[in-house]
Design a protein around this motif. Sequence first.
Motif, short mmCIF file in Angstrom:
data_model
loop_
_atom_site.label_atom_id
_atom_site.label_comp_id
_atom_site.label_asym_id
_atom_site.label_seq_id
_atom_site.Cartn_x
_atom_site.Cartn_y
_atom_site.Cartn_z
N GLY A 26 0.78 -1.22 0.00
CA GLY A 26 0.00 0.00 0.00
C GLY A 26 0.81 1.27 0.00
O GLY A 26 0.26 2.37 -0.03
N GLU A 27 2.14 1.16 0.03
CA GLU A 27 2.98 2.35 0.13
C GLU A 27 2.91 3.21 -1.12
O GLU A 27 3.02 4.45 -1.05
CB GLU A 27 4.43 1.92 0.38
CG GLU A 27 5.38 3.04 0.69
CD GLU A 27 6.80 2.55 0.92
OE1 GLU A 27 7.62 3.34 1.42
OE2 GLU A 27 7.08 1.37 0.61
N GLN A 55 -4.09 3.66 4.21
CA GLN A 55 -3.90 4.57 3.07
C GLN A 55 -4.71 4.15 1.85
O GLN A 55 -5.00 4.99 0.99
CB GLN A 55 -2.42 4.70 2.71
CG GLN A 55 -1.72 3.42 2.33
CD GLN A 55 -0.96 2.83 3.50
OE1 GLN A 55 -1.43 2.91 4.64
NE2 GLN A 55 0.19 2.26 3.24
N PRO A 59 -0.71 6.18 -2.30
CA PRO A 59 -0.77 7.64 -2.23
C PRO A 59 0.09 8.34 -3.28
O PRO A 59 -0.25 9.45 -3.72
CB PRO A 59 -0.26 7.94 -0.81
CG PRO A 59 -0.49 6.68 -0.05
CD PRO A 59 -0.26 5.59 -1.03
N GLU A 106 -8.10 5.80 2.50
CA GLU A 106 -7.92 7.25 2.43
C GLU A 106 -7.77 7.70 0.98
O GLU A 106 -8.32 8.73 0.57
CB GLU A 106 -6.70 7.66 3.25
CG GLU A 106 -6.87 7.43 4.74
CD GLU A 106 -5.57 7.55 5.50
OE1 GLU A 106 -4.53 7.81 4.84
OE2 GLU A 106 -5.57 7.41 6.73
N SER A 107 -7.03 6.91 0.20
CA SER A 107 -6.83 7.26 -1.21
C SER A 107 -8.13 7.09 -2.00
O SER A 107 -8.44 7.91 -2.87
CB SER A 107 -5.72 6.39 -1.81
OG SER A 107 -4.49 6.61 -1.15
#
Length: 250
Positions: free
Chosen positions: A185-186, A227, A189, A230-231
């Motif tokens: 997941g890095e 994230q 974003p 959130e994304s």
Amino acid sequence: MASTAAAALAGRLAPPALSSRPAGPSTAALCPAGVARRAARRSTAGRVMAVATPPVKQAAAAKGGKAPAVTKEEAHAIYYDMVLGREFEEMCAQMYYRGKMFGFVHLYSGQEAVSTGVIKACLRKDDFICSTYRDHVHALSKGVSARKVMAELFGKKTGCCRGQGGSMHMFDREHGLLGGYAFIGEGIPVGLGAAFQIAYNQRVLGNEQDDRVSVNFFGDGTCNVGQFYESLNMATLYKLPCIFVVENNK
């Protein structure tokens, strides 16, 4: 004629008499339920064998003389990209097991159709992609040469990151490859930020012809990290040109 053939067939399939005793009470009187079941089976078997097989329907693409959705040249390019990805990963496995490559090497074997179907078949060179630690084939599909990707895996300065990124951190600005990322997941974003830049360029700076997109690749295990949600929320809120591709890494 079909009913006559069915009746004749049912007569041939009738079971032989269980006893040669003189005629007595009828079998139906002794066990009416069993006789009914046997009669039903014989009747059904006759009907099924008497029905002709319907003809196979022609493909929808062949009707009306319509051209196929994919041309021969496009199909060849798609197939070539998938074969290149598989053969590349097989060679990576051999070199890694021989101790020629250092660090971690995560292979993409069996998932080539995802990379080819999304990147090679749908994206342009100026579109962006964010990958994971399985990024070799994504780089190949995006147009990075196999020589540069392999050189990166061997730690050579001729690699796409001058040998400093290795297997999990492929990057190529020319082809819109925004990197591979070791943590799940890095990169989402980062891909979202690229989509925000496209939207800003189009809506604020007035470049309405900018129709690029940004694509995030990630595995199904990434769907439980913060994230990711959130994304998704930000992409929906600002209506960003961001595509989220979930891959099954089983």
